[in-house]
Write a protein that holds these residues in place. Structure first.
Motif, PDB file in Angstrom:
ATOM      1  N   ASP A   1       0.867  -1.170   0.000  1.00 37.63           N
ATOM      2  CA  ASP A   1       0.000   0.000   0.000  1.00 37.63           C
ATOM      3  C   ASP A   1       0.912   1.230   0.000  1.00 37.63           C
ATOM      4  N   PRO A   2       0.844   2.054  -1.026  1.00 37.26           N
ATOM      5  CA  PRO A   2       1.737   3.216  -1.093  1.00 37.26           C
ATOM      6  C   PRO A   2       1.626   4.142   0.122  1.00 37.26           C
ATOM      7  N   MET A   3       0.513   4.060   0.858  1.00 32.00           N
ATOM      8  CA  MET A   3       0.303   4.929   2.020  1.00 32.00           C
ATOM      9  C   MET A   3       0.811   4.308   3.329  1.00 32.00           C
ATOM     10  N   GLN A   4       1.251   3.069   3.296  1.00 28.78           N
ATOM     11  CA  GLN A   4       1.719   2.441   4.541  1.00 28.78           C
ATOM     12  C   GLN A   4       3.005   3.115   5.011  1.00 28.78           C
ATOM     13  N   GLN A   5       3.168   3.187   6.325  1.00 26.93           N
ATOM     14  CA  GLN A   5       4.331   3.864   6.886  1.00 26.93           C
ATOM     15  C   GLN A   5       5.596   3.016   6.803  1.00 26.93           C
ATOM     16  N   ARG A   6       5.482   1.736   6.986  1.00 29.59           N
ATOM     17  CA  ARG A   6       6.639   0.838   6.976  1.00 29.59           C
ATOM     18  C   ARG A   6       6.972   0.389   5.551  1.00 29.59           C
ATOM     19  N   GLN A   7       8.201  -0.077   5.355  1.00 34.38           N
ATOM     20  CA  GLN A   7       8.639  -0.595   4.062  1.00 34.38           C
ATOM     21  C   GLN A   7       8.020  -1.955   3.738  1.00 34.38           C
ATOM     22  N   PHE A   8       7.583  -2.672   4.736  1.00 35.74           N
ATOM     23  CA  PHE A   8       6.917  -3.962   4.548  1.00 35.74           C
ATOM     24  C   PHE A   8       5.554  -3.906   5.167  1.00 35.74           C
ATOM     25  N   PRO A   9       4.597  -4.646   4.562  1.00 32.29           N
ATOM     26  CA  PRO A   9       4.720  -5.644   3.497  1.00 32.29           C
ATOM     27  C   PRO A   9       4.954  -5.005   2.131  1.00 32.29           C
ATOM     28  N   ARG A  10       5.429  -5.830   1.189  1.00 30.73           N
ATOM     29  CA  ARG A  10       5.762  -5.374  -0.161  1.00 30.73           C
ATOM     30  C   ARG A  10       5.180  -6.308  -1.216  1.00 30.73           C
ATOM     31  N   ASN A  11       5.094  -5.777  -2.429  1.00 31.52           N
ATOM     32  CA  ASN A  11       4.745  -6.556  -3.622  1.00 31.52           C
ATOM     33  C   ASN A  11       3.416  -7.304  -3.511  1.00 31.52           C
ATOM     34  N   GLY A  12       2.429  -6.676  -2.892  1.00 31.10           N
ATOM     35  CA  GLY A  12       1.102  -7.269  -2.810  1.00 31.10           C
ATOM     36  C   GLY A  12       0.910  -8.252  -1.671  1.00 31.10           C
ATOM     37  N   SER A  13       1.970  -8.625  -1.004  1.00 34.73           N
ATOM     38  CA  SER A  13       1.888  -9.562   0.123  1.00 34.73           C
ATOM     39  C   SER A  13       1.381  -8.826   1.364  1.00 34.73           C
ATOM     40  N   GLN A  14       0.863  -9.561   2.307  1.00 37.85           N
ATOM     41  CA  GLN A  14       0.492  -8.999   3.604  1.00 37.85           C
ATOM     42  C   GLN A  14       1.439  -9.494   4.697  1.00 37.85           C
ATOM     43  N   GLU A  15       2.442 -10.256   4.289  1.00 36.60           N
ATOM     44  CA  GLU A  15       3.366 -10.877   5.238  1.00 36.60           C
ATOM     45  C   GLU A  15       4.639 -10.051   5.408  1.00 36.60           C
ATOM     46  N   ILE A  16       5.192 -10.123   6.596  1.00 32.07           N
ATOM     47  CA  ILE A  16       6.513  -9.560   6.865  1.00 32.07           C
ATOM     48  C   ILE A  16       7.504 -10.718   6.722  1.00 32.07           C
ATOM     49  N   PRO A  17       8.495 -10.600   5.852  1.00 33.36           N
ATOM     50  CA  PRO A  17       9.451 -11.700   5.686  1.00 33.36           C
ATOM     51  C   PRO A  17      10.157 -12.036   7.003  1.00 33.36           C
ATOM     52  N   TRP A  18      10.452 -13.316   7.188  1.00 28.83           N
ATOM     53  CA  TRP A  18      11.107 -13.751   8.424  1.00 28.83           C
ATOM     54  C   TRP A  18      12.444 -13.045   8.615  1.00 28.83           C
ATOM     55  N   GLN A  19      13.126 -12.717   7.504  1.00 29.38           N
ATOM     56  CA  GLN A  19      14.425 -12.051   7.617  1.00 29.38           C
ATOM     57  C   GLN A  19      14.283 -10.668   8.274  1.00 29.38           C
ATOM     58  N   VAL A  20      13.209  -9.968   7.931  1.00 27.22           N
ATOM     59  CA  VAL A  20      12.963  -8.640   8.491  1.00 27.22           C
ATOM     60  C   VAL A  20      12.619  -8.761   9.967  1.00 27.22           C
ATOM     61  N   MET A  21      11.803  -9.735  10.312  1.00 24.05           N
ATOM     62  CA  MET A  21      11.453  -9.960  11.713  1.00 24.05           C
ATOM     63  C   MET A  21      12.695 -10.301  12.527  1.00 24.05           C
ATOM     64  N   HIS A  22      13.546 -11.190  12.011  1.00 24.72           N
ATOM     65  CA  HIS A  22      14.772 -11.565  12.721  1.00 24.72           C
ATOM     66  C   HIS A  22      15.708 -10.360  12.850  1.00 24.72           C
ATOM     67  N   ALA A  23      15.834  -9.570  11.795  1.00 26.01           N
ATOM     68  CA  ALA A  23      16.684  -8.380  11.844  1.00 26.01           C
ATOM     69  C   ALA A  23      16.182  -7.407  12.912  1.00 26.01           C
ATOM     70  N   ALA A  24      14.878  -7.244  13.021  1.00 24.56           N
ATOM     71  CA  ALA A  24      14.318  -6.362  14.050  1.00 24.56           C
ATOM     72  C   ALA A  24      14.650  -6.881  15.443  1.00 24.56           C
ATOM     73  N   CYS A  25      14.604  -8.186  15.620  1.00 29.34           N
ATOM     74  CA  CYS A  25      14.939  -8.777  16.927  1.00 29.34           C
ATOM     75  C   CYS A  25      16.401  -8.529  17.279  1.00 29.34           C
ATOM     76  N   VAL A  26      17.282  -8.729  16.319  1.00 27.46           N
ATOM     77  CA  VAL A  26      18.716  -8.510  16.549  1.00 27.46           C
ATOM     78  C   VAL A  26      18.979  -7.037  16.844  1.00 27.46           C
ATOM     79  N   LEU A  27      18.428  -6.168  16.012  1.00 25.56           N
ATOM     80  CA  LEU A  27      18.665  -4.734  16.184  1.00 25.56           C
ATOM     81  C   LEU A  27      18.058  -4.199  17.478  1.00 25.56           C
TER      82      LEU A  27
END
Length: 135
Positions: A52-78
């Motif tokens: 959604d071009p109006m969403q604040q976050r960079q994800f979800p992307r490309n029509g998906s509604q999911e947050i990739p596991w890599q992004v979730m793991h990166a958020a946990c580490v950071l």
């Protein structure tokens, strides 16, 4: 605004890793997860388009509604790193020498922010397949 990982997801992530004891001592987990998510949004350029071009976050992307596991793991580490280091802090130093009483501290002149322990490299590796340059 929501974070890329919930407290429950971060608790599970760290419980399975050597970071479990450090994460268990963190008292402001929700705020750290939000800052980690903010950092991901501004520090990386991802392939594709926001769902959604109006969403604040960079994800979800490309029509998906999911947050990739890599992004979730990166958020946990950071988030855990953010408990030790101000991820969004200003790295500019105004003074090269500071004197208080008889004590003088002279800085090396470097304004480069570096975790210096490979943790940022791990986050980079987690996210590399999602980056614009990866395509």
């Amino acid at each position: 605004m929501t974070a890329y990982a919930t407290i429950e997801q971060a608790d599970l992530y760290h419980a399975a890793r050597t970071s479990a004891s450090a994460w268990s001592l963190v008292s402001n987990k929700e705020a750290l997860l939000l800052v980690a998510s903010d950092y991901i949004d501004v520090a990386y350029s991802f392939a594709g388009q926001k769902t959604d071009p109006m969403q604040q976050r960079q994800f979800p992307r490309n029509g998906s509604q999911e947050i990739p596991w890599q992004v979730m793991h990166a958020a946990c580490v950071l988030a855990l790193i953010g408990n030790e280091v101000d991820l969004m802090g200003n790295t500019e130093r105004d003074e090269k020498r500071v004197t208080v009483g008889e004590i003088t501290v002279e800085y090396d002149g470097s304004n480069t922010f570096s975790w210096g322990d490979g943790r940022n490299r791990y986050v980079d590796m987690l996210l590399r397949d999602l980056l614009a340059s990866a395509n």
